[in-house]
Write a protein that holds these residues in place. Sequence first.
Motif, PDB file in Angstrom:
ATOM      1  N   ILE A 709      64.469  -4.398 -16.046  1.00 24.51           N
ATOM      2  CA  ILE A 709      63.055  -4.492 -16.432  1.00 24.51           C
ATOM      3  C   ILE A 709      62.761  -5.960 -16.653  1.00 24.51           C
ATOM      4  O   ILE A 709      63.253  -6.580 -17.590  1.00 24.51           O
ATOM      5  CB  ILE A 709      62.748  -3.672 -17.697  1.00 24.51           C
ATOM      6  CG1 ILE A 709      63.069  -2.211 -17.449  1.00 24.51           C
ATOM      7  CG2 ILE A 709      61.285  -3.838 -18.091  1.00 24.51           C
ATOM      8  CD1 ILE A 709      62.322  -1.585 -16.297  1.00 24.51           C
ATOM      9  N   ASP A 710      61.971  -6.529 -15.735  1.00 22.93           N
ATOM     10  CA  ASP A 710      61.657  -7.956 -15.751  1.00 22.93           C
ATOM     11  C   ASP A 710      60.582  -8.255 -16.785  1.00 22.93           C
ATOM     12  O   ASP A 710      59.736  -7.411 -17.084  1.00 22.93           O
ATOM     13  CB  ASP A 710      61.194  -8.372 -14.358  1.00 22.93           C
ATOM     14  CG  ASP A 710      61.270  -9.879 -14.158  1.00 22.93           C
ATOM     15  OD1 ASP A 710      61.899 -10.554 -14.984  1.00 22.93           O
ATOM     16  OD2 ASP A 710      60.709 -10.365 -13.164  1.00 22.93           O
ATOM     17  N   ASP A 711      60.617  -9.468 -17.331  1.00 24.95           N
ATOM     18  CA  ASP A 711      59.609  -9.939 -18.306  1.00 24.95           C
ATOM     19  C   ASP A 711      59.472  -8.969 -19.473  1.00 24.95           C
ATOM     20  O   ASP A 711      58.359  -8.700 -19.948  1.00 24.95           O
ATOM     21  CB  ASP A 711      58.249 -10.113 -17.621  1.00 24.95           C
ATOM     22  CG  ASP A 711      58.312 -11.080 -16.455  1.00 24.95           C
ATOM     23  OD1 ASP A 711      59.139 -12.001 -16.503  1.00 24.95           O
ATOM     24  OD2 ASP A 711      57.527 -10.911 -15.492  1.00 24.95           O
ATOM     25  N   PHE A 712      60.578  -8.432 -19.952  1.00 23.67           N
ATOM     26  CA  PHE A 712      60.514  -7.430 -21.013  1.00 23.67           C
ATOM     27  C   PHE A 712      59.900  -8.018 -22.284  1.00 23.67           C
ATOM     28  O   PHE A 712      60.181  -9.139 -22.677  1.00 23.67           O
ATOM     29  CB  PHE A 712      61.915  -6.891 -21.317  1.00 23.67           C
ATOM     30  CG  PHE A 712      61.912  -5.812 -22.375  1.00 23.67           C
ATOM     31  CD1 PHE A 712      61.510  -4.524 -22.051  1.00 23.67           C
ATOM     32  CD2 PHE A 712      62.279  -6.090 -23.685  1.00 23.67           C
ATOM     33  CE1 PHE A 712      61.489  -3.530 -23.006  1.00 23.67           C
ATOM     34  CE2 PHE A 712      62.256  -5.093 -24.646  1.00 23.67           C
ATOM     35  CZ  PHE A 712      61.868  -3.809 -24.314  1.00 23.67           C
ATOM     36  N   GLY A 713      59.043  -7.209 -22.913  1.00 25.88           N
ATOM     37  CA  GLY A 713      58.413  -7.612 -24.158  1.00 25.88           C
ATOM     38  C   GLY A 713      57.013  -8.149 -24.009  1.00 25.88           C
ATOM     39  O   GLY A 713      56.332  -8.403 -25.002  1.00 25.88           O
ATOM     40  N   SER A 735      58.932 -16.680 -21.889  1.00 19.61           N
ATOM     41  CA  SER A 735      57.989 -17.177 -22.895  1.00 19.61           C
ATOM     42  C   SER A 735      58.602 -17.154 -24.286  1.00 19.61           C
ATOM     43  O   SER A 735      58.289 -18.009 -25.123  1.00 19.61           O
ATOM     44  CB  SER A 735      56.708 -16.341 -22.876  1.00 19.61           C
ATOM     45  OG  SER A 735      56.977 -14.982 -23.201  1.00 19.61           O
ATOM     46  N   PHE A 736      59.511 -16.184 -24.557  1.00 22.23           N
ATOM     47  CA  PHE A 736      60.170 -16.127 -25.869  1.00 22.23           C
ATOM     48  C   PHE A 736      61.180 -17.262 -26.019  1.00 22.23           C
ATOM     49  O   PHE A 736      61.435 -17.735 -27.134  1.00 22.23           O
ATOM     50  CB  PHE A 736      60.871 -14.785 -26.049  1.00 22.23           C
ATOM     51  CG  PHE A 736      59.936 -13.605 -26.047  1.00 22.23           C
ATOM     52  CD1 PHE A 736      58.965 -13.463 -27.023  1.00 22.23           C
ATOM     53  CD2 PHE A 736      60.014 -12.641 -25.064  1.00 22.23           C
ATOM     54  CE1 PHE A 736      58.099 -12.389 -27.026  1.00 22.23           C
ATOM     55  CE2 PHE A 736      59.156 -11.560 -25.049  1.00 22.23           C
ATOM     56  CZ  PHE A 736      58.195 -11.432 -26.025  1.00 22.23           C
ATOM     57  N   ILE A 737      61.777 -17.686 -24.894  1.00 23.22           N
ATOM     58  CA  ILE A 737      62.748 -18.788 -24.933  1.00 23.22           C
ATOM     59  C   ILE A 737      62.003 -20.115 -25.009  1.00 23.22           C
ATOM     60  O   ILE A 737      62.412 -21.033 -25.760  1.00 23.22           O
ATOM     61  CB  ILE A 737      63.650 -18.752 -23.678  1.00 23.22           C
ATOM     62  CG1 ILE A 737      64.305 -17.371 -23.511  1.00 23.22           C
ATOM     63  CG2 ILE A 737      64.693 -19.853 -23.734  1.00 23.22           C
ATOM     64  CD1 ILE A 737      65.262 -17.012 -24.618  1.00 23.22           C
ATOM     65  N   ARG A 738      60.928 -20.236 -24.244  1.00 19.08           N
ATOM     66  CA  ARG A 738      60.197 -21.505 -24.189  1.00 19.08           C
ATOM     67  C   ARG A 738      59.620 -21.859 -25.563  1.00 19.08           C
ATOM     68  O   ARG A 738      59.735 -22.997 -26.032  1.00 19.08           O
ATOM     69  CB  ARG A 738      59.078 -21.411 -23.150  1.00 19.08           C
ATOM     70  CG  ARG A 738      58.293 -22.700 -22.991  1.00 19.08           C
ATOM     71  CD  ARG A 738      57.255 -22.589 -21.875  1.00 19.08           C
ATOM     72  NE  ARG A 738      56.311 -21.509 -22.122  1.00 19.08           N
ATOM     73  CZ  ARG A 738      56.230 -20.419 -21.380  1.00 19.08           C
ATOM     74  NH1 ARG A 738      57.040 -20.266 -20.350  1.00 19.08           N
ATOM     75  NH2 ARG A 738      55.347 -19.478 -21.669  1.00 19.08           N
TER      76      ARG A 738
END
Length: 819
Positions: A709-713, A735-738
């Motif tokens: 599942i890509d881009d989860f969350g 985006s959560f890492i960035r």
Amino acid sequence: MNGRIFTDYQMFSHVLRNIFPMMVVNSKKEIQYVNELYCQFFRYNPAELIGEHISKVRYISSIFQTCIIEDISETEGKYLERNVEWLDKEGNVLNLPTVVTGMYNPKEKEMFYFIIVKAGEQADGKKFTLNHFHFLHSLEQAVNETNAVVVTDIDGNILFVNKRYCELYDYKFDEVIGKNPNVVNSGFQDRAFYKEMWETILQGKIWSGELRNRAKDGSIHWVQSTTVPILDDSGRPIMFIAIQTDITDRIHFERSLQKKIHEEFKKTVRNLYNIVFKYREVDGEIKFTLLEGRMAKRMKLSLDNISMEYLKTVYSKEQYERIEYHLRYALKGKLTNFEIEAFKRTILVYLAPIFEDGEVVEVVGTIIDITNRKRAEDIARKMAYFDFLTQLPNRRYLQEKAEEFIFEHEINQKSFAVMFIDIDRFKNINDSMGHSAGDQLLVQLSKRLQSAIRKEDFIARHGGDEFVVLINNVDEKETHHYAGKIVKELKKPFNYRNLEIFVRPSVGISMFPRDGIDFDSLLGSADIAMYKNKKQMNSDYQFFTETLRQNILERTLLEMDLQQAVEREQLELYYQPKIDLRTREITGVEALVRWRHPVRGYISPGVFIPLAEETGTIVQIGDWVMRRACEQLKEWLHQGYPPISMAINISTAQFNHPMFDQKVKQVLDEVGLDPKYINLELTESMMLDKERSEEMFHKLRRLGVSISIDDFGTGYSSLSYLSNFPITHLKIDKSFIRDFNKSNKAIIETIISLAKALDMKVVAEGVELKQHERFLVQSYCDEAQGYFYAKPMPARDIEKWFAVNQSDLKENDQLNNVH
């Protein structure tokens, strides 16, 4: 009685038999008739349905659900339209808009029910809305007593005639249905006459003229005929309605009058219904010398009281002057005619001069009551110029009005605005709440728009959920005011069955003459601006600029190039490694498509991927990516590189294909690649249709491929699908890492814990810094990818990277100390 009264339901079915699936049911709910389209659509033979109870084809989901027949009964037999669940022969349930109306057969003294299923378009692609059904009925009622009506299709085949037509030409209904109107052609008018008539109506214009027709018994009838084209949403004719008034008496009289110019004919005309009169000029004054006809008695007119002075008292000054003009025009030796309102009736006056030795000695006139014909023509014109649902002017009327605006504003050197309005996601309302809700919303929208504009402005329904407003005599600054007022009205909630519905209008505006000097240019400019407004949600409306036109042109050219990019081998795959955070080994790569345009150079995926999704090209590109990625991995394995996985992004359009799993299997079989090496990256939005998507997920897993599942969350995150769907990997969105703050760290830890509990692996995207990696290792994330390890590379570069970096990754002491 209530409801529609029909003496023969099969007669009227000829009008609709090639348009919609249709059946007739009696009061016992037994099927009495089905047309060919119904049988084709629902896969039955007529013999399998005739005499059967309607429950054979009507899906009843509970004992409390009523039959549609009871529902029409509750409306006292009036017209009813709603979505109904029907069963085809295979047992499939089809939810389709359905129309029911009551009809009565006096011979059998029984109520029947006329059921029409709105199952899409006709076989030939021509659209015909059931609102036409109402107008055909109204039209027949308006003209049935005195006027003949004939309805033909675009090829000239007769679909319907009324009772008066059959009486006039001595034909039975079944003798003319399906025939060409030339069945009554007397041969009097030549081919050029009919060619001109057909050219006019095929252009969507109304034709009117006199015809000399022959009845079945050979008798000749002169008729005044008006033919109105009925247009589809694109403005093309789909059928023609001709309204014919019998003028045989008038023609015969005028001809006999010419032959017997000196004979006394009072006895002849006295028994005619229409008024016949004569007048002459005496000392410059008009004097009436004859007035006969039964209609004259009804209007309480006689030779004793008719005079020009009397006409002055009956008509307004403008009307009187018009009458006098035509009367004196005929005295000059000219044939003329005119229409006028008199005694609450519409009358048609014909004037013909009588000559003696080349001089006009008298004028003979006839007066015909055309009230019923005018009513019928008004209905027909309303069909031609107004939208049936909203009663707003339609596209044809808009075109004519816009040309008037252009002419007037060009002469006066003024400007006006063209406002193109489209309702965003209107289709969602139709799909979720039904077409009746969508129709009600459009009606309310039209009323709101009408209340927001001035009398001198003009509004039309352009089609579907599109409206066009012409704002009279304004500059751009003034247009801002009116545009804001309209948008404010449309943003207020609409009410449907005590539910509040909110819509967002996309509004584009062009100005005359700055943005175009003809209507097509102005509308096109407003359409371009509307499209821009639809994409940018931060403004209420958008004015057209030349920059927008240039952007649209560039986008169109790019779209055309993109459609040929695969065939021209302009696409290339790049690959980004994925690293096992525990062993430091390369576990796989993600295939990412790149486009190198021969003229524009490198084009970002952020530009061409959304364009491909909008145009449908994404399916072709996605299929190419899957095959090329599998071929590349097969080649690497054959060359002896370590076995790794290949992650392939799948678009929504690809996934929605009903045979998607078979397409994947076909590629794997043709390439000769073990499915265990393939990881398909899907998105959360693909699981909104739970039943279908869950089935497809299981089919894919049975093939042996893994699913991420890509881009989860960031999308439709639901614990239910995580537990029910056979998912193998979760990819934490970059985006959560960035944005590596405290909240996002907590979300990352939660996702990892959730995945571990469900026995799934976790992959983190967008890792760019050492601190990102250290946190992911401490949180027991399984795999990572990002610029910290490697950028996406073409196949030739990543092969070198395999050799150089595999050992370097394992020898990273700092990372091992973290473990």
